[in-house]
Design a protein around this motif. Sequence first.
Motif, short mmCIF file in Angstrom:
data_model
loop_
_atom_site.label_atom_id
_atom_site.label_comp_id
_atom_site.label_asym_id
_atom_site.label_seq_id
_atom_site.Cartn_x
_atom_site.Cartn_y
_atom_site.Cartn_z
N VAL A 1 60.63 20.54 113.33
CA VAL A 1 60.34 19.70 112.45
C VAL A 1 60.49 20.32 110.77
CG1 VAL A 1 58.90 17.93 111.44
CG2 VAL A 1 58.91 18.25 113.90
N GLU B 1 63.26 19.62 107.64
CA GLU B 1 62.58 19.18 106.32
C GLU B 1 63.18 20.36 105.35
OE1 GLU B 1 60.55 16.80 106.03
OE2 GLU B 1 59.53 16.68 108.03
N GLU C 1 53.82 12.19 109.57
CA GLU C 1 55.01 12.11 110.01
C GLU C 1 54.85 10.84 110.82
OE1 GLU C 1 57.64 13.79 109.84
OE2 GLU C 1 56.80 15.62 108.80
N ASP D 1 62.05 10.87 110.37
CA ASP D 1 60.73 10.74 110.86
C ASP D 1 60.15 9.93 112.18
OD1 ASP D 1 59.81 12.61 108.77
OD2 ASP D 1 59.32 11.06 107.23
N HIS E 1 60.79 12.96 114.11
CA HIS E 1 59.64 13.90 114.09
C HIS E 1 58.42 13.38 114.56
CE1 HIS E 1 61.64 15.57 109.97
NE2 HIS E 1 62.42 15.85 111.13
FE LIG Z 1 59.07 14.31 108.53
#
Ligand SMILES: [Fe+2]
Lengths: 350, 79
Positions: free
Chosen positions: A172, A176, A242, A276, A279
Amino acid sequence: MTSDTAMPAVVAPGLPAPRGPLSAAAFDTLRGSPGEQIDAAAVAQADPYGDDLQLALYCCYELHYRGFSGVGADLEWDPQLLGPRRHLERAFLATLRADVPGGTDVSAEIDALLVETPDASGVSHYLRRCGQLWQLREYVAHRSLYHLKEADPQAWVIPRLSGPAKTALVTVEHDEYGAGNPRRMHSRLFGDMMSELGLCPQYGAYLDAAPAATLTEVNFMSLCGLHRALRGALIGQFATVELTSSPGSDRLVRAMRRLGCGPAAIEFYAEHVEADAAHEQLVRHGVITPLLASEPELATDVVFGIQAATLLADRFSDLLLRNWTASQPTLRNPLPDAPSQVATRQKIAP
Amino acid sequence: MPTEPTRRRITVTEDGPILVQGPVEIVLADGQEVISDRAATALCTCRRSRRYPFCDTSHRRRVRTDRIRGAEADRTCDR
Ligand SMILES: [Fe+2]
Ligand code: FES
Ligand SMILES: [Fe+2]
């Protein structure tokens, strides 16, 4: 490696103005001329969610990120600063623990985050339905305190994890940080959005303008990230972001389209709708499930992290909505397009 | 010596997307090709996504606020 000559030079911001005795004392130490020391008694006098304590704590933590111009980098691990910081943290943490219900049922907390309420109140709902451009710009300025260092507070937890939970969390984080492409770093996308919205994309530019409720959310991430003892809470905080980000980002994309914002502005939240959604699955199945299988005693802290992050997000949301519905700005130094900015400086309803 | 092939992990979730590891090319039913360079891609299985074939969390249960304890409906907009 991708090289990018257009990357802005790294400049540390200056210290903000103090907001009371605690921040004044902390800044004296930061400037190298310590006077009155922050002790438990002084901290007990302050509102744990208030401007003075939160700004003092924010600036102590900032030494672990980019620091301030005119502040020695060595102070990061100086007992003169770590001692007072501990008092500030203890007061903040004790208040948070007292203000949330607690528990050990992680699944129930997660299920609650996964229910969508189309008619709910909240900043992204408001902005989508009827937000004005100055309100959207204010929102982005507030959020810049976190997003210009997006994913950094959560990176502290990496060495505190092991096995599959660590692998999934790093997957994750890698996303980012742009998955190998600095132009796709979420902090960079955020800066591009700020520029397109006519805001200053420089790190720390809105620190002076940020009210306590904005600082509190970032301080909670730093607190949990910097303490191994709070690694479960950090995972709870991370999960909260998230799991709620994708639908919230979609509402912000729609707000921006309605307001006629440009493509770089829309891109930051559009990227988060898709990223997301993935995620969420990684955090739930990749991080939390194996973490609790190997360290079941962390359930209490994961629950605490989710509840505290939700509480602080609600406080921030309430501050914005309460003032916006009264046509009041929510930044301490209002943006030029905010209404009646002459009379309202620093009069943000708490 | 024979080595284990490198396999990609595909995770099927109970109520949401299929999570696929690594950058992928997706060929849709109409022949259209879509790419994702993410380390993990969530593919929509509910067909409700507005970003199909990617999941956008539209599969989530939607409930009105009056059915949830503590939730507050939005009364902040004039419209
Ligand atoms: Fe994220
Ligand atoms: S599976 Fe998530 S939107 Fe369809
Ligand atoms: Fe992000």
